[in-house]
Design a protein around this motif. Structure first.
Motif, mmCIF file in Angstrom:
data_model
loop_
_atom_site.group_PDB
_atom_site.id
_atom_site.type_symbol
_atom_site.label_atom_id
_atom_site.label_comp_id
_atom_site.label_asym_id
_atom_site.label_seq_id
_atom_site.Cartn_x
_atom_site.Cartn_y
_atom_site.Cartn_z
ATOM 1 N N LEU A 8 0.731 -1.170 0.086
ATOM 2 C CA LEU A 8 -0.077 0.071 -0.082
ATOM 3 C C LEU A 8 1.012 1.418 0.035
ATOM 4 O O LEU A 8 2.013 1.276 0.567
ATOM 5 N N ASN A 9 0.416 2.401 -0.856
ATOM 6 C CA ASN A 9 1.278 3.480 -0.791
ATOM 7 C C ASN A 9 0.725 4.279 0.373
ATOM 8 O O ASN A 9 -0.185 4.037 1.187
ATOM 9 N N TRP A 13 -2.692 4.006 2.863
ATOM 10 C CA TRP A 13 -2.636 3.651 4.358
ATOM 11 C C TRP A 13 -3.487 4.642 4.947
ATOM 12 O O TRP A 13 -4.162 4.510 6.001
ATOM 13 N N LEU A 14 -3.396 5.926 4.304
ATOM 14 C CA LEU A 14 -4.221 7.019 5.288
ATOM 15 C C LEU A 14 -5.845 6.614 5.011
ATOM 16 O O LEU A 14 -6.590 6.856 6.115
ATOM 17 N N ILE A 15 -5.996 6.282 3.924
ATOM 18 C CA ILE A 15 -7.477 5.968 3.736
ATOM 19 C C ILE A 15 -7.912 4.775 4.588
ATOM 20 O O ILE A 15 -9.114 4.939 5.042
ATOM 21 N N ALA A 16 -6.881 3.778 4.689
ATOM 22 C CA ALA A 16 -7.273 2.424 5.620
ATOM 23 C C ALA A 16 -7.506 2.979 7.143
ATOM 24 O O ALA A 16 -8.302 2.536 7.692
ATOM 25 N N LEU A 17 -6.477 4.114 7.621
ATOM 26 C CA LEU A 17 -6.477 4.336 8.655
ATOM 27 C C LEU A 17 -7.745 5.296 9.070
ATOM 28 O O LEU A 17 -8.398 5.196 10.170
ATOM 29 N N LEU A 18 -8.009 6.234 8.183
ATOM 30 C CA LEU A 18 -9.247 6.950 8.135
ATOM 31 C C LEU A 18 -10.538 6.038 8.336
ATOM 32 O O LEU A 18 -11.638 6.269 9.143
ATOM 33 N N PHE A 55 -8.585 -2.846 0.027
ATOM 34 C CA PHE A 55 -7.043 -3.007 0.082
ATOM 35 C C PHE A 55 -6.542 -4.402 0.152
ATOM 36 O O PHE A 55 -5.403 -4.815 -0.041
ATOM 37 N N LEU A 56 -7.478 -5.394 0.718
ATOM 38 C CA LEU A 56 -6.880 -6.804 0.684
ATOM 39 C C LEU A 56 -6.723 -7.591 -0.615
ATOM 40 O O LEU A 56 -7.739 -7.131 -1.633
ATOM 41 N N PRO A 57 -5.677 -7.924 -0.961
ATOM 42 C CA PRO A 57 -5.577 -8.662 -2.361
ATOM 43 C C PRO A 57 -6.437 -9.872 -2.748
ATOM 44 O O PRO A 57 -6.081 -11.063 -2.636
#
Length: 74
Positions: A8-9, A13-18, A55-57
């Protein structure tokens, strides 16, 4: 069996954290407001499910990434 790379770029990561933070807010509101607890729980689970789907592959969801993004935006 083919190994899938999972990288992840910073923006992802920021989108996932939010998304996780938003789910946490929904879960805390569920604990605070028993009258509509189930709605907040379902919303929190929805954010976690969308983040995982995005985000999961998972090859099954590869063709649906655009729709998942739009659901996240909505």
């Amino acid at each position: 069996m083919r190994t899938v790379q999972w990288q992840l770029n910073t923006r992802q990561w920021l989108i996932a954290l939010l998304a996780v933070a938003t789910a946490a807010v929904h879960f805390s509101r569920a604990a605070a407001d028993p009258e509509i607890r189930i709605l907040f729980i379902l919303n929190g689970l929805g954010y976690l499910a969308l983040a995982a789907a995005l985000f999961l592959p998972l090859p099954q969801l590869q063709a649906q990434r655009g729709r998942i993004r739009w659901a996240f935006i909505g």
